[in-house]
Design a protein around this motif. Structure first.
Motif, PDB file in Angstrom:
ATOM      1  N   ALA A 198       0.839  -1.200   0.000  1.00  0.00           N
ATOM      2  CA  ALA A 198       0.000   0.000   0.000  1.00  0.00           C
ATOM      3  C   ALA A 198       0.872   1.247   0.000  1.00  0.00           C
ATOM      4  O   ALA A 198       1.942   1.280   0.607  1.00  0.00           O
ATOM      5  CB  ALA A 198      -0.911  -0.003   1.216  1.00  0.00           C
ATOM      6  N   ALA A 199       0.406   2.280  -0.690  1.00  0.00           N
ATOM      7  CA  ALA A 199       1.124   3.554  -0.723  1.00  0.00           C
ATOM      8  C   ALA A 199       1.122   4.183   0.664  1.00  0.00           C
ATOM      9  O   ALA A 199       0.147   4.075   1.414  1.00  0.00           O
ATOM     10  CB  ALA A 199       0.469   4.492  -1.726  1.00  0.00           C
TER      11      ALA A 199
ATOM     12  N   ILE B 248      20.936   7.172   8.932  1.00  0.00           N
ATOM     13  CA  ILE B 248      20.503   7.948   7.754  1.00  0.00           C
ATOM     14  C   ILE B 248      21.607   8.855   7.244  1.00  0.00           C
ATOM     15  O   ILE B 248      21.900   8.889   6.044  1.00  0.00           O
ATOM     16  CB  ILE B 248      19.214   8.738   8.073  1.00  0.00           C
ATOM     17  CG1 ILE B 248      18.029   7.768   8.211  1.00  0.00           C
ATOM     18  CG2 ILE B 248      18.934   9.795   6.999  1.00  0.00           C
ATOM     19  CD1 ILE B 248      16.745   8.410   8.734  1.00  0.00           C
ATOM     20  N   TYR B 249      22.243   9.607   8.133  1.00  0.00           N
ATOM     21  CA  TYR B 249      23.250  10.561   7.681  1.00  0.00           C
ATOM     22  C   TYR B 249      24.535   9.880   7.200  1.00  0.00           C
ATOM     23  O   TYR B 249      25.235  10.416   6.360  1.00  0.00           O
ATOM     24  CB  TYR B 249      23.529  11.613   8.749  1.00  0.00           C
ATOM     25  CG  TYR B 249      22.464  12.687   8.748  1.00  0.00           C
ATOM     26  CD1 TYR B 249      22.588  13.816   7.962  1.00  0.00           C
ATOM     27  CD2 TYR B 249      21.306  12.553   9.517  1.00  0.00           C
ATOM     28  CE1 TYR B 249      21.609  14.783   7.937  1.00  0.00           C
ATOM     29  CE2 TYR B 249      20.321  13.514   9.503  1.00  0.00           C
ATOM     30  CZ  TYR B 249      20.475  14.631   8.711  1.00  0.00           C
ATOM     31  OH  TYR B 249      19.498  15.589   8.687  1.00  0.00           O
TER      32      TYR B 249
ATOM     33  N   HIS C  19       4.760   4.758  12.007  1.00  0.00           N
ATOM     34  CA  HIS C  19       3.991   4.056  10.987  1.00  0.00           C
ATOM     35  C   HIS C  19       4.144   2.575  11.268  1.00  0.00           C
ATOM     36  O   HIS C  19       5.277   2.092  11.432  1.00  0.00           O
ATOM     37  CB  HIS C  19       4.497   4.407   9.584  1.00  0.00           C
ATOM     38  CG  HIS C  19       3.679   3.824   8.492  1.00  0.00           C
ATOM     39  ND1 HIS C  19       4.165   2.862   7.649  1.00  0.00           N
ATOM     40  CD2 HIS C  19       2.391   4.058   8.108  1.00  0.00           C
ATOM     41  CE1 HIS C  19       3.225   2.540   6.777  1.00  0.00           C
ATOM     42  NE2 HIS C  19       2.139   3.245   7.039  1.00  0.00           N
ATOM     43  N   ASN C  20       3.041   1.875  11.374  1.00  0.00           N
ATOM     44  CA  ASN C  20       3.070   0.453  11.726  1.00  0.00           C
ATOM     45  C   ASN C  20       3.896   0.199  12.985  1.00  0.00           C
ATOM     46  O   ASN C  20       4.709  -0.718  13.045  1.00  0.00           O
ATOM     47  CB  ASN C  20       3.592  -0.395  10.556  1.00  0.00           C
ATOM     48  CG  ASN C  20       2.668  -0.338   9.364  1.00  0.00           C
ATOM     49  OD1 ASN C  20       1.457  -0.162   9.504  1.00  0.00           O
ATOM     50  ND2 ASN C  20       3.232  -0.476   8.183  1.00  0.00           N
ATOM     51  N   GLU C  21       3.722   1.072  13.976  1.00  0.00           N
ATOM     52  CA  GLU C  21       4.362   0.975  15.295  1.00  0.00           C
ATOM     53  C   GLU C  21       5.880   1.107  15.263  1.00  0.00           C
ATOM     54  O   GLU C  21       6.571   0.665  16.183  1.00  0.00           O
ATOM     55  CB  GLU C  21       3.929  -0.318  16.001  1.00  0.00           C
ATOM     56  CG  GLU C  21       2.434  -0.382  16.230  1.00  0.00           C
ATOM     57  CD  GLU C  21       1.991  -1.647  16.937  1.00  0.00           C
ATOM     58  OE1 GLU C  21       2.826  -2.248  17.660  1.00  0.00           O
ATOM     59  OE2 GLU C  21       0.831  -2.025  16.753  1.00  0.00           O
TER      60      GLU C  21
ATOM     61  N   PRO D 229      11.283   6.886   2.809  1.00  0.00           N
ATOM     62  CA  PRO D 229       9.973   6.604   2.195  1.00  0.00           C
ATOM     63  C   PRO D 229       8.846   7.555   2.637  1.00  0.00           C
ATOM     64  O   PRO D 229       7.796   7.606   2.014  1.00  0.00           O
ATOM     65  CB  PRO D 229       9.653   5.175   2.650  1.00  0.00           C
ATOM     66  CG  PRO D 229      10.965   4.586   3.041  1.00  0.00           C
ATOM     67  CD  PRO D 229      11.799   5.729   3.542  1.00  0.00           C
ATOM     68  N   TYR D 230       9.088   8.318   3.720  1.00  0.00           N
ATOM     69  CA  TYR D 230       8.053   9.193   4.267  1.00  0.00           C
ATOM     70  C   TYR D 230       8.259  10.656   3.870  1.00  0.00           C
ATOM     71  O   TYR D 230       7.486  11.516   4.268  1.00  0.00           O
ATOM     72  CB  TYR D 230       8.000   9.037   5.794  1.00  0.00           C
ATOM     73  CG  TYR D 230       7.668   7.619   6.160  1.00  0.00           C
ATOM     74  CD1 TYR D 230       6.351   7.207   6.270  1.00  0.00           C
ATOM     75  CD2 TYR D 230       8.676   6.665   6.311  1.00  0.00           C
ATOM     76  CE1 TYR D 230       6.044   5.886   6.562  1.00  0.00           C
ATOM     77  CE2 TYR D 230       8.374   5.342   6.596  1.00  0.00           C
ATOM     78  CZ  TYR D 230       7.050   4.962   6.718  1.00  0.00           C
ATOM     79  OH  TYR D 230       6.747   3.650   6.986  1.00  0.00           O
ATOM     80  N   ARG D 231       9.276  10.909   3.083  1.00  0.00           N
ATOM     81  CA  ARG D 231       9.523  12.269   2.586  1.00  0.00           C
ATOM     82  C   ARG D 231       8.630  12.510   1.371  1.00  0.00           C
ATOM     83  O   ARG D 231       8.412  11.614   0.568  1.00  0.00           O
ATOM     84  CB  ARG D 231      10.996  12.434   2.217  1.00  0.00           C
ATOM     85  CG  ARG D 231      11.912  12.232   3.416  1.00  0.00           C
ATOM     86  CD  ARG D 231      13.365  12.289   3.021  1.00  0.00           C
ATOM     87  NE  ARG D 231      14.188  11.678   4.067  1.00  0.00           N
ATOM     88  CZ  ARG D 231      15.418  11.267   3.896  1.00  0.00           C
ATOM     89  NH1 ARG D 231      16.009  11.390   2.711  1.00  0.00           N
ATOM     90  NH2 ARG D 231      16.092  10.726   4.891  1.00  0.00           N
TER      91      ARG D 231
END
Length: 167
Positions: free
Chosen positions: A3-4, A31-32, A69-71, A96-98
């Motif tokens: 799902a998107a 991430i960095y 998202h999804n705990e 993925p959330y940007r």
């Protein structure tokens, strides 16, 4: 089929729970390092500054926004009191959330709290290689006020200070 990801599928809580600080420090290091090639020095900087935040935490003056998202924590933002000013810190989001509007939503939440708590100003420290973040700050009235060479994160950068005057 997966799902998107939508803004509506992300929850935002405003209290810290055990494990949150360590996980957000990990997110910064991971991430960095992957996206910008930062050294362990960056993760250490984030860890040290989180200890400072925790030791002076005041529920009446400080705010956190933990995005899940999804705990699973996928984003984070913190408002830290600094006298009559507030510091914007640890603004981070998994890739993925940007682009779904979460950054804008977090900045709006930050600005609303900044005003409701009566701060006179706000500031943040960042580096020059994050133009998308700088654009978001500028759209909310922050202005670049200082810039200096900086290399504590394993490569040459320009440290930048953005400030916002409210009163």
């Amino acid at each position: 089929m997966k799902a998107a990801i939508t803004l509506e599928s992300v929850t935002i809580r405003t209290e810290l729970r055990p494990g949150d600080i360590g996980y957000v420090i990990y997110m910064h290091g991971d991430i960095y390092s992957k996206e910008y090639g930062y050294s362990l020095g960056f993760e250490s900087y984030v860890a040290e500054s989180f200890v400072e935040f925790y030791k002076q935490y005041d529920a009446n003056l400080d705010r956190v926004w933990v995005c899940e998202h999804n705990e699973k924590i996928i984003g984070f933002l913190l408002l830290m009191h600094r006298g009559k000013a507030a510091q914007l810190r640890y603004f981070i989001m998994e890739k993925p959330y940007r682009g779904i509007g979460l950054g804008k939503k977090l900045m709006n939440l930050y600005m609303n709290e900044l005003n409701s708590l009566g701060y006179e100003s706000s500031y943040l420290l960042t580096v020059d290689e994050l133009p998308a973040a700088a654009s978001l700050y500028k759209r909310h009235g922050f202005r670049l006020t200082e810039e200096k060479p900086f290399s504590d994160f394993g490569k040459p950068l320009m440290e930048q200070k953005y400030e916002l005057m409210l009163r």
